[in-house]
Scaffold this motif. Structure first.
Motif, mmCIF file in Angstrom:
data_model
loop_
_atom_site.group_PDB
_atom_site.id
_atom_site.type_symbol
_atom_site.label_atom_id
_atom_site.label_comp_id
_atom_site.label_asym_id
_atom_site.label_seq_id
_atom_site.Cartn_x
_atom_site.Cartn_y
_atom_site.Cartn_z
ATOM 1 N N GLU A 197 31.146 41.360 26.441
ATOM 2 C CA GLU A 197 31.300 40.107 25.695
ATOM 3 C C GLU A 197 32.229 40.274 24.510
ATOM 4 O O GLU A 197 32.455 41.373 24.026
ATOM 5 C CB GLU A 197 29.931 39.616 25.212
ATOM 6 N N GLU A 198 32.726 39.131 24.071
ATOM 7 C CA GLU A 198 33.539 39.098 22.862
ATOM 8 C C GLU A 198 33.034 37.951 22.001
ATOM 9 O O GLU A 198 32.932 36.804 22.459
ATOM 10 C CB GLU A 198 35.016 38.897 23.207
ATOM 11 N N ARG A 199 32.690 38.289 20.763
ATOM 12 C CA ARG A 199 32.202 37.286 19.808
ATOM 13 C C ARG A 199 32.871 37.511 18.474
ATOM 14 O O ARG A 199 32.860 38.616 17.943
ATOM 15 C CB ARG A 199 30.686 37.401 19.607
ATOM 16 N N GLY A 200 33.413 36.457 17.945
ATOM 17 C CA GLY A 200 34.034 36.545 16.629
ATOM 18 C C GLY A 200 35.097 37.613 16.528
ATOM 19 O O GLY A 200 35.235 38.254 15.489
ATOM 20 N N GLY A 201 35.824 37.830 17.599
ATOM 21 C CA GLY A 201 36.891 38.821 17.589
ATOM 22 C C GLY A 201 36.418 40.243 17.857
ATOM 23 O O GLY A 201 37.225 41.154 17.907
ATOM 24 N N GLN A 202 35.097 40.436 18.009
ATOM 25 C CA GLN A 202 34.579 41.769 18.292
ATOM 26 C C GLN A 202 34.194 41.878 19.764
ATOM 27 O O GLN A 202 33.574 40.978 20.313
ATOM 28 C CB GLN A 202 33.366 42.077 17.426
ATOM 29 N N HIS A 203 34.562 42.981 20.367
ATOM 30 C CA HIS A 203 34.265 43.232 21.775
ATOM 31 C C HIS A 203 33.116 44.230 21.862
ATOM 32 O O HIS A 203 33.105 45.238 21.150
ATOM 33 C CB HIS A 203 35.505 43.801 22.473
#
Length: 147
Positions: A86-92
């Protein structure tokens, strides 16, 4: 279906979190699984890499996890492996989850006392009350060995 079924042996790494959802009860906890290998040069057993899994237990299994598991206990978990990327808020990030089918204490590393839950009383939110809801609080003694 082509689901990946796994059986893992490890230790409960976090306190199980229990929730009552519209779909039914669910509990989750982190499981630490550390590989061990024999170091022939030093003549000792050594710990290898530790993998962490998030274990999800649903319905009656989730209720029973709530009243049965604590941090550090050795357990065996069987279930469906789901690896999420997943990727959330630019973090993978990647996580490995196990949708549990069965969970039990690892009896090669200790003892456990099983308590059957009465039908309709699967929720074990209070471990003390759960002990009072056993089917047979006064079980028959073990038979004497023959021979």
């Amino acid at each position: 279906m082509n689901e990946t079924l796994v059986t893992v042996v490890g230790n409960v790494a976090t306190t199980p979190v229990f929730r009552e959802l519209p779909s039914g009860p669910v509990a989750r906890f982190r499981l630490a699984v550390t590989a061990r290998h024999y170091d022939a040069v030093q003549n000792v057993w050594a710990d290898g890499h530790t993998n962490f899994f998030t274990v999800w237990a649903r319905r009656s299994l989730g209720s029973n996890v709530q009243g049965s598991l604590t941090i550090g206990e050795p357990v065996i978990v069987q279930g469906k492996l789901k690896v999420r990327d997943e990727e959330r808020g630019g973090q993978h990030w990647t996580s490995a989850d196990i949708d549990a089918i069965a969970i039990g204490h690892d009896l090669s590393r200790g003892t456990a006392a099983f308590r059957r839950v009465l039908k309709g009383n699967a929720a074990l939110t209070d471990p003390v009350a759960a002990r009072e809801r056993v089917l047979d609080p006064d079980p028959e003694p073990m038979p004497e060995p023959v021979g």
